[in-house]
Design a protein around this motif. Structure first.
Motif, PDB file in Angstrom:
ATOM      1  N   LEU A   1      41.026  38.234  33.967  1.00  0.00           N
ATOM      2  CA  LEU A   1      41.378  37.516  35.352  1.00  0.00           C
ATOM      3  C   LEU A   1      42.081  38.510  36.097  1.00  0.00           C
ATOM      4  O   LEU A   1      42.887  39.248  35.963  1.00  0.00           O
ATOM      5  N   VAL A   2      41.473  38.675  37.490  1.00  0.00           N
ATOM      6  CA  VAL A   2      41.823  39.512  38.301  1.00  0.00           C
ATOM      7  C   VAL A   2      41.821  38.834  39.749  1.00  0.00           C
ATOM      8  O   VAL A   2      41.062  38.004  40.074  1.00  0.00           O
ATOM      9  N   GLN A   3      42.696  39.361  40.545  1.00  0.00           N
ATOM     10  CA  GLN A   3      42.686  38.910  42.070  1.00  0.00           C
ATOM     11  C   GLN A   3      41.765  39.459  42.904  1.00  0.00           C
ATOM     12  O   GLN A   3      41.295  40.692  42.584  1.00  0.00           O
TER      13      GLN A   3
ATOM     14  N   LEU B   1      36.799  43.806  43.555  1.00  0.00           N
ATOM     15  CA  LEU B   1      36.144  42.665  43.182  1.00  0.00           C
ATOM     16  C   LEU B   1      36.420  41.617  44.060  1.00  0.00           C
ATOM     17  O   LEU B   1      37.285  41.356  44.893  1.00  0.00           O
ATOM     18  N   LYS B   2      35.103  40.780  44.177  1.00  0.00           N
ATOM     19  CA  LYS B   2      35.071  39.574  44.817  1.00  0.00           C
ATOM     20  C   LYS B   2      34.902  38.380  44.007  1.00  0.00           C
ATOM     21  O   LYS B   2      34.549  38.488  42.782  1.00  0.00           O
ATOM     22  N   PRO B   3      35.217  37.284  44.587  1.00  0.00           N
ATOM     23  CA  PRO B   3      35.035  35.908  43.859  1.00  0.00           C
ATOM     24  C   PRO B   3      33.757  35.682  43.160  1.00  0.00           C
ATOM     25  O   PRO B   3      33.313  35.414  42.183  1.00  0.00           O
ATOM     26  N   GLU B   4      32.816  36.283  44.215  1.00  0.00           N
ATOM     27  CA  GLU B   4      31.217  36.040  43.700  1.00  0.00           C
ATOM     28  C   GLU B   4      31.020  37.098  42.424  1.00  0.00           C
ATOM     29  O   GLU B   4      29.715  37.021  41.924  1.00  0.00           O
ATOM     30  N   ASP B   5      31.771  37.823  42.006  1.00  0.00           N
ATOM     31  CA  ASP B   5      31.792  38.835  40.802  1.00  0.00           C
ATOM     32  C   ASP B   5      31.810  37.989  39.511  1.00  0.00           C
ATOM     33  O   ASP B   5      31.932  38.678  38.561  1.00  0.00           O
ATOM     34  N   THR B   6      32.339  36.802  39.391  1.00  0.00           N
ATOM     35  CA  THR B   6      32.743  36.163  38.538  1.00  0.00           C
ATOM     36  C   THR B   6      31.677  35.893  37.538  1.00  0.00           C
ATOM     37  O   THR B   6      30.615  35.137  38.193  1.00  0.00           O
TER      38      THR B   6
END
Length: 123
Positions: free
Chosen positions: A11-13, A86-91
């Motif tokens: 998990l990363v911001q 990193l972006k949320p869409e990389d989740t």
């Protein structure tokens, strides 16, 4: 048969970085083309990056180019995916895959797959 093991997810911001690793015990892995793919919930598995046998040639999906870097360390029999900005869409769950052939973006042409490592990017 090549058994691949991924590690390094977490998990990363947003804006942060992670480095994924893909290793194998079989020496043949160092001479295989290796790619990273990812699969988000409800979506198909998509190409992220690939690296040639020698490590000289690399290829990236448009969505990650300039942010992700694929590399390999043959002495350690490991391929890395450095992920920056990193972006949320990389989740997604990230998978490494290998093949004894030329570089390809097609997941169907890879012979060996790892179990995947989860990456979650919070906003």
């Amino acid at each position: 048969q090549v058994q691949l093991v991924e590690s390094g997810g977490g998990l990363v911001q947003a804006g942060g970085s992670l480095r994924l690793s893909c290793g194998a015990s079989e020496r043949a892995f160092s001479s295989y083309v290796t790619g990273w793919f990812r699969q988000a919930p409800g979506k198909e598995r998509e190409f992220v990056a690939a690296i040639s046998r020698s490590g000289v040639a690399t290829h990236y999906a448009v969505s990650v180019k300039g942010r992700f870097t694929i590399s390999r360390d043959s002495a350690k029999n490991t391929v890395y995916l450095q992920m920056n900005s990193l972006k949320p869409e990389d989740t997604a769950v990230y998978y490494c895959a290998s093949r004894d052939g030329t570089v390809t973006f097609s997941r169907n042409l890879y012979d060996y797959w790892g179990q995947g490592t989860q990456v979650v990017v919070s906003s």
